[in-house]
Design an enzyme around this catalytic site. Sequence first.
Site, PDB file in Angstrom:
ATOM      1  N   ARG A 117     -23.113  13.535  12.252  1.00  0.00           N
ATOM      2  CA  ARG A 117     -23.166  12.679  11.064  1.00  0.00           C
ATOM      3  C   ARG A 117     -24.083  11.473  11.206  1.00  0.00           C
ATOM      4  O   ARG A 117     -24.930  11.226  10.364  1.00  0.00           O
ATOM      5  CB  ARG A 117     -21.762  12.144  10.755  1.00  0.00           C
ATOM      6  CG  ARG A 117     -20.880  13.157  10.105  1.00  0.00           C
ATOM      7  CD  ARG A 117     -19.538  12.544   9.777  1.00  0.00           C
ATOM      8  NE  ARG A 117     -18.679  13.567   9.184  1.00  0.00           N
ATOM      9  CZ  ARG A 117     -17.436  13.365   8.791  1.00  0.00           C
ATOM     10  NH1 ARG A 117     -16.885  12.174   8.933  1.00  0.00           N
ATOM     11  NH2 ARG A 117     -16.726  14.327   8.265  1.00  0.00           N
ATOM     12  N   GLY A 149       0.845  -1.193   0.000  1.00  0.00           N
ATOM     13  CA  GLY A 149       0.000   0.000   0.000  1.00  0.00           C
ATOM     14  C   GLY A 149       0.878   1.240   0.000  1.00  0.00           C
ATOM     15  O   GLY A 149       1.940   1.270   0.629  1.00  0.00           O
ATOM     16  N   SER A 193     -18.855  18.125   0.762  1.00  0.00           N
ATOM     17  CA  SER A 193     -18.404  18.557   2.086  1.00  0.00           C
ATOM     18  C   SER A 193     -19.581  18.808   3.020  1.00  0.00           C
ATOM     19  O   SER A 193     -20.595  19.393   2.661  1.00  0.00           O
ATOM     20  CB  SER A 193     -17.568  19.814   1.971  1.00  0.00           C
ATOM     21  OG  SER A 193     -17.337  20.322   3.265  1.00  0.00           O
ATOM     22  N   LEU A 253      -1.212   7.382   2.433  1.00  0.00           N
ATOM     23  CA  LEU A 253      -0.482   8.177   3.426  1.00  0.00           C
ATOM     24  C   LEU A 253       0.319   7.296   4.364  1.00  0.00           C
ATOM     25  O   LEU A 253       1.489   7.572   4.621  1.00  0.00           O
ATOM     26  CB  LEU A 253      -1.466   9.038   4.228  1.00  0.00           C
ATOM     27  CG  LEU A 253      -2.088  10.204   3.468  1.00  0.00           C
ATOM     28  CD1 LEU A 253      -2.986  11.004   4.391  1.00  0.00           C
ATOM     29  CD2 LEU A 253      -1.016  11.106   2.882  1.00  0.00           C
ATOM     30  N   ALA A 254      -0.281   6.234   4.876  1.00  0.00           N
ATOM     31  CA  ALA A 254       0.424   5.387   5.839  1.00  0.00           C
ATOM     32  C   ALA A 254       1.553   4.611   5.153  1.00  0.00           C
ATOM     33  O   ALA A 254       2.689   4.589   5.637  1.00  0.00           O
ATOM     34  CB  ALA A 254      -0.554   4.431   6.513  1.00  0.00           C
TER      35      ALA A 254
END
Lengths: 638, 248
Positions: free
Chosen positions: A331, A40, A284, A43-44
């Site tokens: 949410r 992967g 958003s 970001l990580a």
Amino acid sequence: MALESNIPSGPLAQKWDKHKFDIKLVNPANKRKFDVIVVGSGLAGASAAATLGELGYKVKCFCYQDSPRRAHSIAAQGGINAAKNYQNDGDSVHRLFYDTIKGGDFRAREANVYRLAQVSVNIIDQCVAQGVPFAREYGGLLSNRSFGGAQVSRTFYARGQTGQQLLLGAYSALCRQIGMGTVKMYPRTEMLDVVVIDGHAKGIIVRDLVSGEISSHAADAVVLATGGYGNVFFLSTNAKGCNATAIWRAYKKGAYLANPCYTQIHPTCIPVSGEHQSKLTLMSESLRNDGRVWVPKKKEDCDKAPGSIAEDDRDYYLERKYPSYGNLAPRDISSRAAKEACDQGRGVGPGKLGVYLDFADAIKRLGLNVIRERYGNLFDMYEKITGENAYQVPMRIYPAVHYTMGGTWVDYNLMSTLPGLFVLGEANFSDHGANRLGASALMQGLADGYFVLPYTIGNYFASSKQAKPSSSHAEFKRAEEEVRKFTQRLLSIKGKRTPTSLHRELGKLLWEKCGMGRNAAGLKEALKRIPELREEFWKTVNVTGEAMEFNQALEYAGRVADFMEFGELMCLDALDRNESCGGHFREEFQTPDGEAARNDEKYAYVAAWEFRGQNQAPVMHKETLEYTEVHMSTRSYK
Amino acid sequence: MNLTLKVWRQKNGQSAGHFDTYPARDVIEDMSFLEMLDVVNEDLIAAGKDPIAFDSDCREGICGMCSLVINGVPHGGHRGTATCQLHMRHFKDGETITIEPWRAEAFPIIKDVAVNRAAFDRIMQAGGFISVNTGGTPDGNAIPISKAVADKSMDAAACIGCGACVAACKNASAMLFVAAKVSQLNLLPQGEPEKHRRALAMVTQMDKEGFGSCTVTGSCEAVCPKEISLSFIAKLNRDYGIGALLGK
């Protein structure tokens, strides 16, 4: 096997510093002797691969996309949280920690979350140094915005594409290491199995997606940073390629899966327009600051033009049910309320799965220009997709799956129950509990990759003293053979149904029975239906083409096969958790006014599931959650 | 609506390609272009034929994975729109649509309309970064950067690396891509120390990959889904030129 979370002793605020001193190090000259596989490149993954390369480890990084820069972290819009307190509004590491724990409905591990809040400040410094063009004020300093679940302004952003900019930062660091030869990159390559030798993860089996070749890669440790499993629902805001294959196959090799029932549904997405729908797009949440949510009071009005429905015939249901929060209700609550309205047959738009988000009043009050200034780019995006001008007709929105809090169980060192297998980012379960706050996913991915794993992996190497693996070991050959057989099996069925149609059916079932609202009867139905559907898959799927070529149908069918199993575990976990918390809303467990009823006495634990063999019931292990510095309160938005 | 598709089919990089014609029936105007292709592929699979291989991932215009030259124009020719955001309401019943891959020597075809864009990654590996390791970086607010500069850098950083600029260019030049990448970093004070070296290294790698030369026709800017400005090419030329003169 008992779960050992390896949380360091001592006061919460000192645990990480103490741990960093206590853990063993690998001598700089010895680091090049260790091979690390990173699967992967979001970001990580990208941040971990780059940082490990900088430290001197020999790294191989794999991704299914054609370039590591395309991983789905790229789609995050809003921002990244950090406890910098640049705004002098009372933020602190402790406040970010507390907000995250509370937002997660007290189902996250306290020590991990505290560490996340601590390293958040380093992430911003790192990204700025890499040239991430964060938004700035006229004075030249970094700008912040506010986000849900917080009373301070701590979110850093780069226009509406913070995810892309942070990923490009990590990707640039990764590119630098690839150029220097410390990291070898394998794009268009998919991991299909983990290889375990003497109880430790020692490598992976991959398929080259262009040539179809299956090969073995040995390493001293394997790092999975393969993202979430939202695509199990077929429709989600995830990219088309996002999948659970890596964590699912690791689960079958001994890496427990934790809390798979924790999935987050985002309330403001563009509704499904028909059977052809391939994915959903998020709008958003900030739109709810000025938009009013409503549906017609009467079913008969649903097909009428919204402008022709009289004010008295409209049900502004959020304002009605939650007078103090109104359209800004959290949410999970807004999502469920929209579903309820549509379940009553009062939904609008194609398929009647949508509610109006109306800006007419805001335009009247503030003027068209103000609304255009605030939300212009979102209105443009909406028009591109729907062809409708939301300045003139109300937007239609509906909730959609977009993040999964559950994932591979990891200890404080981010190591799974399979020694030598580390799991980072959305793929693990550790930091968001039952619900993730906005702008925290980017923070966690980069925290894990830049600032946590590079320390903890060294401790594993220095203390486990494992034999050097070789990809010619019999275990690799055996695993390769298994993968080839699996591939051949998929190709040999040549039945009547496409992988997409089977995936869509599974997704619909899960969305209905294990989506925004769940109940025991529905989950039991799903648990009965999923094995039947799985059987149907293995009897009727038609995977075209051959094994030794670029074959997208084959890639996809393999992922769907894993979802067919993953979905069952998700329902099992949801059925087992007889409470409502965060993204997991069990309809039987709610307060008289319809709020989630958590049961801390019985369910303040992480449910980690152990694979016991194909067609055997998995076994659940509990990690009890203990809070030393926070009081487990009830989330209230009344 | 019903459409006719003329699609480039090519088994792999070694074999020759050709156009095949397929009907696309009962297309709904709310479908995205890629969803229309999904439906055509479902029909092809049902008929026992090989589905059309095409790249896509996020399907919301940000990952840069989707490509496709549609009726001769990369991404189909709608301002600031990637193929995945293009919707069928822009087409008319009975229309014939031609679908081709990015065509450039530096982007070899993998299969059908999917191409290999690894050349972009290699350009980035040559210099598309600021040389800092993880840790030990100064506070994010240590260097003030004017809003105008940060915004300009962000304009360049918006590039999604899809390669439409190359596909549109008669010379298959990658100058807009390289200019965007170089400019993002070279505009910022953090990127200043390496700016000439960066421009030289990335342009050198670009040439090595077989991309053509830039004659500033602006076709790249016209098709860019992120509307990256041609003016960044001037910025790149300047940094490259000074770097070459200084012998960096």
